[in-house]
Design a protein around this motif. Sequence first.
Motif, mmCIF file in Angstrom:
data_model
loop_
_atom_site.group_PDB
_atom_site.id
_atom_site.type_symbol
_atom_site.label_atom_id
_atom_site.label_comp_id
_atom_site.label_asym_id
_atom_site.label_seq_id
_atom_site.Cartn_x
_atom_site.Cartn_y
_atom_site.Cartn_z
ATOM 1 N N ALA A 23 29.466 77.020 38.353
ATOM 2 C CA ALA A 23 29.770 75.680 37.531
ATOM 3 C C ALA A 23 29.345 75.670 36.365
ATOM 4 O O ALA A 23 28.688 76.182 35.846
ATOM 5 C CB ALA A 23 28.902 74.718 38.466
ATOM 6 N N VAL A 25 29.630 72.621 32.575
ATOM 7 C CA VAL A 25 29.887 71.335 32.186
ATOM 8 C C VAL A 25 30.487 71.231 30.838
ATOM 9 O O VAL A 25 29.924 71.728 30.212
ATOM 10 C CB VAL A 25 28.676 70.388 32.191
ATOM 11 C CG1 VAL A 25 28.794 69.039 31.905
ATOM 12 C CG2 VAL A 25 27.968 70.245 33.658
ATOM 13 N N SER A 27 31.897 68.352 27.754
ATOM 14 C CA SER A 27 31.775 66.892 27.353
ATOM 15 C C SER A 27 32.620 66.459 26.209
ATOM 16 O O SER A 27 32.715 67.461 25.312
ATOM 17 C CB SER A 27 30.342 66.356 27.453
ATOM 18 O OG SER A 27 29.721 66.989 26.166
ATOM 19 N N ASP A 74 33.664 66.588 39.169
ATOM 20 C CA ASP A 74 32.893 65.434 38.720
ATOM 21 C C ASP A 74 33.164 64.974 37.630
ATOM 22 O O ASP A 74 33.065 65.782 36.600
ATOM 23 C CB ASP A 74 31.207 65.822 39.306
ATOM 24 C CG ASP A 74 30.690 64.391 39.395
ATOM 25 O OD1 ASP A 74 31.111 63.224 39.909
ATOM 26 O OD2 ASP A 74 29.558 64.210 38.775
ATOM 27 N N TYR A 212 32.400 66.293 31.978
ATOM 28 C CA TYR A 212 33.199 66.816 33.238
ATOM 29 C C TYR A 212 32.500 68.254 33.976
ATOM 30 O O TYR A 212 31.798 69.199 33.328
ATOM 31 C CB TYR A 212 34.525 67.523 32.959
ATOM 32 C CG TYR A 212 35.412 66.458 32.268
ATOM 33 C CD1 TYR A 212 35.980 65.296 32.875
ATOM 34 C CD2 TYR A 212 35.481 66.456 30.774
ATOM 35 C CE1 TYR A 212 36.923 64.387 32.438
ATOM 36 C CE2 TYR A 212 36.320 65.412 30.300
ATOM 37 C CZ TYR A 212 37.032 64.376 30.943
ATOM 38 O OH TYR A 212 37.723 63.583 30.459
ATOM 39 N N THR A 213 32.013 68.093 35.208
ATOM 40 C CA THR A 213 31.661 69.053 36.115
ATOM 41 C C THR A 213 32.930 69.747 36.783
ATOM 42 O O THR A 213 33.484 69.147 37.288
ATOM 43 C CB THR A 213 30.306 68.782 37.044
ATOM 44 O OG1 THR A 213 29.468 68.002 36.127
ATOM 45 C CG2 THR A 213 29.888 69.918 37.623
ATOM 46 N N TYR A 214 32.671 71.290 36.618
ATOM 47 C CA TYR A 214 33.906 71.846 37.200
ATOM 48 C C TYR A 214 33.593 73.407 37.779
ATOM 49 O O TYR A 214 32.361 73.927 37.135
ATOM 50 C CB TYR A 214 35.067 72.061 36.095
ATOM 51 C CG TYR A 214 34.745 72.647 34.812
ATOM 52 C CD1 TYR A 214 35.268 73.895 34.555
ATOM 53 C CD2 TYR A 214 33.957 72.080 33.781
ATOM 54 C CE1 TYR A 214 34.720 74.758 33.428
ATOM 55 C CE2 TYR A 214 33.800 72.885 32.543
ATOM 56 C CZ TYR A 214 34.295 74.003 32.426
ATOM 57 O OH TYR A 214 33.919 74.823 31.312
#
Length: 244
Positions: A23, A25, A27, A74, A212-214
């Motif tokens: 995971a 993040v 931005s 998310d 963005y979380t990916y």
Amino acid sequence: MIKQTTRRLGALAIGIFAANAGAAVISDSDNFSFSNLSFYDYSYGGPNASAATRTRNSYVNLNGFDSSLGTLTDVTLSFTTNWGLGARISAEDTYNNWGTDYTNGSVRTTSTMTIDLVNPNGPESTRARAETTSCSDSGLWSAECSNSSYSNGTFNGGLNLAGIDLSEFLDTTVTLRITQLLGALLTSCDSDSDCYGWNTNNGWTGNLTIAYTYDEVSVPEPATLGLLGLGLLGLGVARRKAKA
């Protein structure tokens, strides 16, 4: 025996690639700014029925999620802003008597601030503020007065994106509209006075951030590539032995 070895090598390569995924993040952020604007509501001899108004709009564009980075899981959209709002009143008796004159007036100023997600079509957040001030005076053959007040603060928060499909944020531009509606209303004015009620010191500035979380796309490291090469070499040797 050769088939069994092939399966083990294949499982090893797959396991190594999967271990590289995780995971992350990323931005993007941008600023907006409304400078101070001054305007007034005017009345003679009494209060006004409607306010003088001004509307200001600005647009902020943020980067959507690059789908080549991985699988989006998310999205959050937050903002931090600072606002100010002032009110100023001035009143002057225009009918001079042979004696004592009187004057008075009051004004109510407002600032309604809205942050609205327009692409994709989403929620908005609003904050309303008000400021009031008044003055009065008396004098021999004339009268005039003035007064002012001011306040400031923060308008921080985030937009609820729960109802928006994550696909709406992929490979696009995310657009937000920043709106400020300002008003000035004279709520009282002496019967023979000129009154001016000012909305002033009403700047509004801020920053908006989308995060963005990916799940990252698996990218092999050099060591992984070396192991994979050895595995493929082993498969080739095994196949040649099998043919022999």
